[in-house]
Design a protein around this motif. Structure first.
Motif, PDB file in Angstrom:
ATOM      1  N   SER A  62      12.863 -31.235 -33.186  1.00 17.65           N
ATOM      2  CA  SER A  62      13.055 -30.445 -34.394  1.00 17.65           C
ATOM      3  C   SER A  62      14.170 -29.414 -34.223  1.00 17.65           C
ATOM      4  O   SER A  62      14.528 -29.052 -33.089  1.00 17.65           O
ATOM      5  CB  SER A  62      11.761 -29.719 -34.748  1.00 17.65           C
ATOM      6  OG  SER A  62      11.489 -28.705 -33.780  1.00 17.65           O
ATOM      7  N   PRO A  63      14.723 -28.921 -35.325  1.00 15.57           N
ATOM      8  CA  PRO A  63      15.708 -27.843 -35.235  1.00 15.57           C
ATOM      9  C   PRO A  63      15.162 -26.610 -34.518  1.00 15.57           C
ATOM     10  O   PRO A  63      15.893 -25.932 -33.791  1.00 15.57           O
ATOM     11  CB  PRO A  63      16.027 -27.544 -36.698  1.00 15.57           C
ATOM     12  CG  PRO A  63      15.757 -28.818 -37.423  1.00 15.57           C
ATOM     13  CD  PRO A  63      14.570 -29.417 -36.716  1.00 15.57           C
ATOM     14  N   GLU A  64      13.869 -26.329 -34.704  1.00 14.45           N
ATOM     15  CA  GLU A  64      13.263 -25.173 -34.042  1.00 14.45           C
ATOM     16  C   GLU A  64      13.256 -25.357 -32.526  1.00 14.45           C
ATOM     17  O   GLU A  64      13.545 -24.419 -31.763  1.00 14.45           O
ATOM     18  CB  GLU A  64      11.831 -24.970 -34.557  1.00 14.45           C
ATOM     19  CG  GLU A  64      11.724 -24.556 -36.019  1.00 14.45           C
ATOM     20  CD  GLU A  64      11.990 -25.697 -36.988  1.00 14.45           C
ATOM     21  OE1 GLU A  64      12.312 -25.424 -38.160  1.00 14.45           O
ATOM     22  OE2 GLU A  64      11.883 -26.887 -36.556  1.00 14.45           O
ATOM     23  N   ASP A  65      12.917 -26.571 -32.076  1.00 18.45           N
ATOM     24  CA  ASP A  65      12.913 -26.823 -30.637  1.00 18.45           C
ATOM     25  C   ASP A  65      14.321 -26.848 -30.075  1.00 18.45           C
ATOM     26  O   ASP A  65      14.551 -26.455 -28.924  1.00 18.45           O
ATOM     27  CB  ASP A  65      12.194 -28.145 -30.331  1.00 18.45           C
ATOM     28  CG  ASP A  65      10.690 -27.991 -30.362  1.00 18.45           C
ATOM     29  OD1 ASP A  65      10.199 -26.897 -30.044  1.00 18.45           O
ATOM     30  OD2 ASP A  65       9.997 -28.963 -30.705  1.00 18.45           O
ATOM     31  N   THR A  66      15.279 -27.313 -30.867  1.00 17.13           N
ATOM     32  CA  THR A  66      16.670 -27.283 -30.424  1.00 17.13           C
ATOM     33  C   THR A  66      17.100 -25.857 -30.123  1.00 17.13           C
ATOM     34  O   THR A  66      17.710 -25.576 -29.080  1.00 17.13           O
ATOM     35  CB  THR A  66      17.590 -27.895 -31.504  1.00 17.13           C
ATOM     36  OG1 THR A  66      17.223 -29.265 -31.701  1.00 17.13           O
ATOM     37  CG2 THR A  66      19.044 -27.817 -31.084  1.00 17.13           C
ATOM     38  N   LYS A  67      16.776 -24.934 -31.021  1.00 17.86           N
ATOM     39  CA  LYS A  67      17.114 -23.523 -30.811  1.00 17.86           C
ATOM     40  C   LYS A  67      16.387 -22.961 -29.586  1.00 17.86           C
ATOM     41  O   LYS A  67      16.982 -22.244 -28.764  1.00 17.86           O
ATOM     42  CB  LYS A  67      16.755 -22.704 -32.052  1.00 17.86           C
ATOM     43  CG  LYS A  67      17.714 -22.867 -33.217  1.00 17.86           C
ATOM     44  CD  LYS A  67      17.287 -21.976 -34.378  1.00 17.86           C
ATOM     45  CE  LYS A  67      18.309 -22.031 -35.510  1.00 17.86           C
ATOM     46  NZ  LYS A  67      19.579 -21.386 -35.116  1.00 17.86           N
ATOM     47  N   ALA A  68      15.112 -23.302 -29.474  1.00 20.94           N
ATOM     48  CA  ALA A  68      14.321 -22.759 -28.368  1.00 20.94           C
ATOM     49  C   ALA A  68      14.832 -23.270 -27.017  1.00 20.94           C
ATOM     50  O   ALA A  68      14.925 -22.514 -26.048  1.00 20.94           O
ATOM     51  CB  ALA A  68      12.848 -23.118 -28.556  1.00 20.94           C
ATOM     52  N   PRO A 146       6.396 -28.945 -28.494  1.00 19.50           N
ATOM     53  CA  PRO A 146       7.088 -27.698 -28.841  1.00 19.50           C
ATOM     54  C   PRO A 146       7.118 -26.716 -27.662  1.00 19.50           C
ATOM     55  O   PRO A 146       6.274 -26.753 -26.781  1.00 19.50           O
ATOM     56  CB  PRO A 146       6.266 -27.145 -29.998  1.00 19.50           C
ATOM     57  CG  PRO A 146       5.549 -28.319 -30.562  1.00 19.50           C
ATOM     58  CD  PRO A 146       5.264 -29.208 -29.406  1.00 19.50           C
ATOM     59  N   ASP A 433      23.234 -24.432 -30.542  1.00 15.06           N
ATOM     60  CA  ASP A 433      21.809 -24.431 -30.884  1.00 15.06           C
ATOM     61  C   ASP A 433      21.566 -24.881 -32.313  1.00 15.06           C
ATOM     62  O   ASP A 433      20.435 -24.874 -32.786  1.00 15.06           O
ATOM     63  CB  ASP A 433      21.219 -23.026 -30.672  1.00 15.06           C
ATOM     64  CG  ASP A 433      21.836 -21.991 -31.609  1.00 15.06           C
ATOM     65  OD1 ASP A 433      22.930 -22.243 -32.160  1.00 15.06           O
ATOM     66  OD2 ASP A 433      21.224 -20.921 -31.782  1.00 15.06           O
ATOM     67  N   LYS A 434      22.605 -25.285 -32.993  1.00 12.23           N
ATOM     68  CA  LYS A 434      22.482 -25.691 -34.395  1.00 12.23           C
ATOM     69  C   LYS A 434      22.165 -27.182 -34.503  1.00 12.23           C
ATOM     70  O   LYS A 434      22.569 -27.978 -33.664  1.00 12.23           O
ATOM     71  CB  LYS A 434      23.783 -25.395 -35.157  1.00 12.23           C
ATOM     72  CG  LYS A 434      24.206 -23.926 -35.149  1.00 12.23           C
ATOM     73  CD  LYS A 434      23.221 -23.078 -35.938  1.00 12.23           C
ATOM     74  CE  LYS A 434      23.737 -21.657 -36.162  1.00 12.23           C
ATOM     75  NZ  LYS A 434      23.950 -20.910 -34.918  1.00 12.23           N
ATOM     76  N   THR A 435      21.438 -27.544 -35.557  1.00 12.88           N
ATOM     77  CA  THR A 435      21.179 -28.938 -35.883  1.00 12.88           C
ATOM     78  C   THR A 435      22.176 -29.384 -36.933  1.00 12.88           C
ATOM     79  O   THR A 435      22.331 -28.732 -37.960  1.00 12.88           O
ATOM     80  CB  THR A 435      19.744 -29.134 -36.404  1.00 12.88           C
ATOM     81  OG1 THR A 435      18.824 -28.834 -35.343  1.00 12.88           O
ATOM     82  CG2 THR A 435      19.512 -30.563 -36.878  1.00 12.88           C
ATOM     83  N   THR A 781      12.872 -34.522 -39.744  1.00 10.30           N
ATOM     84  CA  THR A 781      13.959 -33.870 -39.013  1.00 10.30           C
ATOM     85  C   THR A 781      15.140 -34.806 -38.829  1.00 10.30           C
ATOM     86  O   THR A 781      16.094 -34.470 -38.157  1.00 10.30           O
ATOM     87  CB  THR A 781      13.464 -33.425 -37.626  1.00 10.30           C
ATOM     88  OG1 THR A 781      12.993 -34.569 -36.906  1.00 10.30           O
ATOM     89  CG2 THR A 781      12.348 -32.426 -37.749  1.00 10.30           C
TER      90      THR A 781
END
Length: 782
Positions: A62-68, A146, A433-435, A781
Motif C-alpha cells: 500500500s502507499p502507506e506501507d511504502t511511506k513507512a 503493515p 516514498d511516493k506511490t 492499491t
C-alpha cells in the motif's frame, strides 16, 4: 410491446424461402415491432460487485506501507547510511526503488485453501551501495507489513542462484542516471575533438546534453558488462525528433566506465563505416584520406516516420464512417471485487496483482470452482539484435531491467480497448516514498470471439430450408489488457478467459524499429526502409510462468506423440503392410527445456493422474501452440550466453520451489557470463511426475523487418500467442449449460421455422455513449 410470439412468427415467415434468406420487408416489420418500446443501453454500466472468498494475499504493498518503509530505511538506526537519491553520488548508498516481494507459495496455500493465517507482505528494496569498500547493488526484504515494531530488513538472497544472492557487483548494476552523468564530460570531449568530421559527414555535432550547439541525440545500449568485473557503454547518435529511432547516423563512441572513480574512466574508440578507430587521430587520418564517405545520408525530416495521417496517400472509400465496435450492450457479465482485485466471469475466478518489475500477474485461477493455475505471470520481455555496427550487433534488452510494469500507461478507449470497457488505474512505489499512479492503464471487457463456439446444421434434403434442425452457440471471452511502452516498442498484453474453459495469452508489438544506418549490400541484417535507414533484424522473446495446480498440486506433464507404424488388415490382405497413425502417450520424467514437435505431431498436457473424468481419463489441460511460438535464434552469443537461458527453448518444466520464483533477475542483462539468476541451474534432474510443477513458456517473433514497419510495426502481424485448453478435464464440452444459443427447427413440410432462445433475446436498444463522470474504478492499491 408486441409479444415475442408475434415477432417470432413474422421472423419465421420472413425466412421461409428455400434459401433461408429473410424477406427484407417482413424482416424490417418484425424489427420495428420488436422496437416499439426501445430501451436505452448504457455501455458504461459498472460491473456488478462480488466478494472475494479471501483477502488478496498477493496485493501490491500500500502507499502507506511504502511511506513507512522509506522512513524506516532512512532512519540512522538501521545502519544503512543512506543518502536521499536526489543528493546521492556514485559513491553513496541510496535506494534505487521499492517493489512488492513475491510471496512463498507454501505460505499462501494454507491460507487460500484452508484456515491458515494470511501471510504477511514484504517490500522488495534495491539499494545501490556505492559507499561500501566493495561497492554493490543489494536487494533487501522489509517486513512483515503493515509496518510495526516487528518489521525488519534482511538481504533478499534466497531466490538467486548465481552465488552472490541478491548482490550485484557495482560494474554489473543498473546503469542509472548517476552513472550516465559520470561519463558526460568524457563523451563531450571525445565528440568535440571530431566535431568538424561529424559536421561534414552527418551534418551534426555533439558537445554534450546542455550545449546549445548540440544537434544530435546520444543513446546507449546494453549489456554494459560481461560479468560485473568491468563496465563499458556504447553510444550511438541519432537526429532528434518524434521519430528519432528511425534516423540513426553511422557514428558510435565506446567508453570504458569501470569502477566508481569517474576520473579513471577512459575512451575506447570511435566506430563508423564498420571500422574501429581507437583515437581521434586515426579517425581523422581516415577522414582526410577520403575513406569515410557517407554514401546514404540520413534525413533530418522525420515526417515520413511519425504516426499522423499521411494525406498524400489519398482517402479510402467510406473510411469517413466510424469503424465497427465491440460493445457490451447486454450489460456487463463479469463481477469485480474492487477492494481485493478479484474477478468472476462465466465460471472463471481469479485474483490480479501488479509489480513494477513484472507488471500484471494472475493468481488462483479457477474454472467452475477448481483451480487450474496458481500463478500466471510475465518473467521477461527480451530482444536481441543482429547487425554490422555496435548498436545492432551488440544489443540485448531485458525489459524487466527497465521495470516494465512502470511503463503500462493510459489506454485509448475505443481503440486500445472497446468503448465501455472497465478501466483501472495502476499504481506502484515510485523512486521515493511516493506511490506513482498511471490512470486508465488496465482495461477489462467481454468481447465477441468473432465465431460461434459451436454450430451444426442437421440436414434434410427434402426440407424447403435444407435443414431440419440448426444449432449455434454464442462465443465470447473476458479480456484483461494493458500496454507497456518500453522505449521504442509498445507491447500489448492480452489475457482472454474463454467460456469453453480455455485461457489464451497473446502478445503484440508495435512501435518504432530500433533501426540502423543503411549500408549498401548489407541486406543480410535487414532491408532498407528509407533514404538512409535499415530495419535491423531482431528476435523478441517473452518468457511467462504458469504454475499449474490442476485441482491440486500433484501434476505431471504428459507427451502424446503421433507416430507412424506399419499395419496389416486381415479383411484387406491384398494391401499387405502399410503405414498407419497411432498415439503414444507417456509422462516426461525429469525437469527439462523442450520445444513443440515438428508438424505439430506431439501434444503436451498438464494432467492430474489421481483425478479422472467420468470416463476414467486423467483430467488435464493441453498446451496449444498459437501464432509465432519461437525461442532465441542463437545460444552462444557473448552478449546473452548465460543470462538468457530462459529464452532458448519454447517450453520448459521444473518442479516448484519457493527458492525459484523468477526465471530471471532483472539485473541479469549486464551479467551475460556470470548471471545473478542462472535459469540453466533450475534443471537438476528432479522428477516432475505427480509433483507441483511449473511450466515456463516463450512467446515472441523473429522480426523480419520490412518497409511496412514504417512508420511503426503493425500489431496485426507482430503477434504471438498460446492457449491452455481443457483436455479430458471435463466429461463433455463446456457449452451445454450456456443460454446464449439458438436451437432452430424447420418444419419438413412447410418450411416454417420455430426457435428457442432460452430467455436470451437479441438486444433492441439505443446505445448511450454518454460517459459518466466516475467511469474509472479505483483498483485498490493497484
Amino acid at each position: 410491446m408486441v409479444s415475442k410470439s408475434v415477432v417470432a412468427a413474422l421472423l419465421a415467415t420472413a425466412v421461409s424461402s428455400a434459401a433461408a434468406r429473410p424477406d427484407p420487408q417482413l424482416w424490417k416489420r418484425a424489427i420495428s415491432l420488436a422496437s416499439d418500446e426501445v430501451r436505452t443501453c448504457s455501455i458504461y454500466d459498472e460491473a456488478p460487485e462480488t466478494k472475494a472468498p479471501k483477502e488478496n494475499p498477493w496485493a501490491p504493498i500500500s502507499p502507506e506501507d511504502t511511506k513507512a518503509v522509506w522512513a524506516y530505511l532512512h532512519d540512522p538506526a538501521t545502519g544503512l547510511n543512506l543518502t536521499l537519491p536526489a543528493n546521492a553520488t556514485l559513491t553513496d548508498n541510496y535506494v534505487f526503488f521499492m517493489d512488492t516481494l513475491h510471496l512463498n507459495k507454501t505460505e499462501v496455500l494454507s491460507y487460500i485453501d484452508g484456515n491458515g493465517e494470511k501471510p504477511p507482505q514484504y517490500a522488495r528494496v534495491i539499494i545501490f551501495e556505492g559507499g561500501k569498500i566493495e561497492p554493490v547493488s543489494q536487494e533487501y526484504m522489509v517486513g512483515p507489513l503493515p509496518f510495526s515494531d516487528k518489521t525488519t530488513i534482511q538481504p533478499y538472497d534466497y531466490v538467486f542462484n548465481g552465488g552472490k544472492g541478491g548482490s550485484i557487483p557495482f560494474d554489473g548494476r543498473y546503469f542509472d542516471g548517476k552513472r550516465s552523468a559520470g561519463y558526460q564530460s568524457l563523451l563531450k570531449n571525445a565528440m568535440a575533438e571530431v566535431a568538424d568530421i561529424t559536421k561534414d559527414l552527418f551534418d551534426g555535432v555533439y558537445y554534450g546534453n546542455g550545449d546549445n550547439r548540440t544537434d544530435l541525440v546520444a543513446a546507449s545500449t546494453g549489456p554494459n558488462s560481461w560479468d560485473g568485473t568491468q563496465s563499458f557503454i556504447t553510444i550511438m547518435f541519432r537526429y532528434p525528433g518524434l521519430a528519432s529511432y528511425m534516423t540513426p547516423i553511422d557514428f558510435y563512441a565506446i567508453l570504458d566506465t569501470t569502477g566508481t572513480d569517474i576520473t579513471t574512466w577512459s575512451f575506447r574508440g570511435y566506430v563508423t563505416n564498420t571500422r574501429f578507430f581507437p583515437t581521434a587521430a586515426e579517425l581523422r587520418a581516415a577522414y582526410e584520406a577520403g575513406e569515410l564517405a557517407n554514401e546514404f545520408p540520413q534525413t533530418r525530416d522525420q515526417t515520413w516516420a511519425n504516426m499522423e495521417r499521411k494525406g498524400e496517400m489519398g482517402v479510402r472509400d467510406l473510411d469517413d464512417r466510424a469503424a465497427p465496435q465491440s460493445l457490451e450492450v447486454g450489460g456487463k457479465r463479469y463481477k469485480v471485487d474492487k477492494a481485493q482485485n478479484y474477478i468472476e466471469y462465466m465460471g472463471w475466478s481469479f485474483y490480479v496483482s501488479f509489480t513494477r518489475i513484472l507488471g500484471v500477474m494472475f493468481y488462483d485461477i479457477k474454472y467452475k470452482g477448481e483451480r487450474i493455475i496458481y500463478e500466471l505471470s510475465l518473467q521477461e520481455a527480451a530482444a536481441q539484435y543482429a547487425g554490422n555496427q555496435p548498436k545492432a550487433a551488440n544489443t540485448v534488452y531485458h525489459d524487466t531491467y527497465f521495470s516494465i510494469g512502470t511503463y503500462s500507461a493510459t489506454l485509448v478507449e475505443g481503440f486500445d480497448c472497446p468503448f465501455g470497457a472497465t478501466m483501472f488505474n495502476l499504481s506502484f512505489p515510485g523512486s521515493t516514498d511516493k506511490t506513482e499512479t498511471h490512470p486508465q492503464a488496465l482495461c477489462i471487457f467481454e468481447a465477441d470471439s468473432g465465431y460461434p463456439l459451436a454450430r451444426h446444421r442437421y440436414g434434410s434434403s427434402s426440407n424447403p430450408n435444407g435443414f431440419s434442425h440448426l444449432a449455434s452457440v454464442k462465443s465470447s471471452a473476458l479480456h484483461l489488457r494493458h500496454v507497456a511502452t518500453v522505449g521504442n516498442y509498445d507491447y500489448l498484453f492480452d489475457y482472454a478467459f474463454h467460456i469453453d474453459g480455455s485461457l489464451e495469452i497473446e502478445v503484440r508489438a508495435s512501435g518504432y524499429l530500433q533501426s540502423s544506418p543503411y549500408y549498401k549490400d548489407q541486406g543480410n541484417f535487414g532491408p532498407r526502409v528509407y533514404q538512409g535507414t535499415q530495419g535491423s533484424y531482431h528476435d523478441h522473446v517473452l518468457t511467462f510462468k504458469a504454475d499449474f495446480d490442476l485441482i491440486d498440486a500433484k501434476n505431471s506433464l504428459q507427451r502424446t506423440d503421433l507416430v507412424v507404424v506399419n499395419q496389416t488388415q486381415p479383411w484387406f490382405p491384398e494391401l499387405g503392410i502399410f503405414e498407419q497413425m497411432e498415439l503414444k502417450a507417456y509422462n516426461m520424467e525429469k525437469e527439462q527445456q523442450f520445444n513443440f514437435a515438428p508438424n505439430g505431431q506431439s501434444m503436451f498436457c498438464i494432467i492430474n493422474e489421481d483425478k479422472v473424468n467420468k470416463w476414467g481419463t486423467p483430467r488435464g489441460y493441453r498446451i496449444v501452440p498459437g501464432r509465432s511460438n519461437i525461442h532465441l535464434s542463437i545460444d552462444n552469443s557473448p552478449f546473452s550466453r548465460k543470462s538468457s537461458k530462459l529464452l532458448m527453448s519454447q517450453l520448459a518444466v521444473t518442479k516448484q520451489h519457493d527458492t525459484e520464483p523468477y526465471a530471471n533477475s532483472w539485473q541479469n542483462v549486464n551479467l551475460p557470463l556470470a548471471p545473478q539468476q542462472d535459469f540453466a541451474k533450475f534443471f537438476d534432474d528432479e522428477s516432475i511426475e505427480n509433483e507441483d510443477i511449473v511450466l515456463w513458456f516463450n512467446l515472441g517473433m523473429h522480426h523480419f523487418t520490412r518497409s511496412e514497419d514504417v512508420p511503426v510495426t503493425l500489431y496485426s502481424e507482430a503477434v504471438s500467442s498460446i492457449v491452455f485448453a481443457p483436455q479430458n478435464f471435463n466429461d463433455r464440452a463446456q457449452e451445454s449449460d450456456l443460454l446464449n444459443r439458438r436451437w432452430i427447427i424447420s418444419d419438413p413440410k412447410t418450411g416454417a421455422i420455430s426457435y428457442e432462445d432460452y430467455g436470451v433475446e437479441l438486444p433492441t436498444c439505443k446505445v448511450a455513449l454518454e460517459e459518466p463522470s466516475s467511469k474509472i474504478l479505483p483498483w485498490s492499491t493497484v
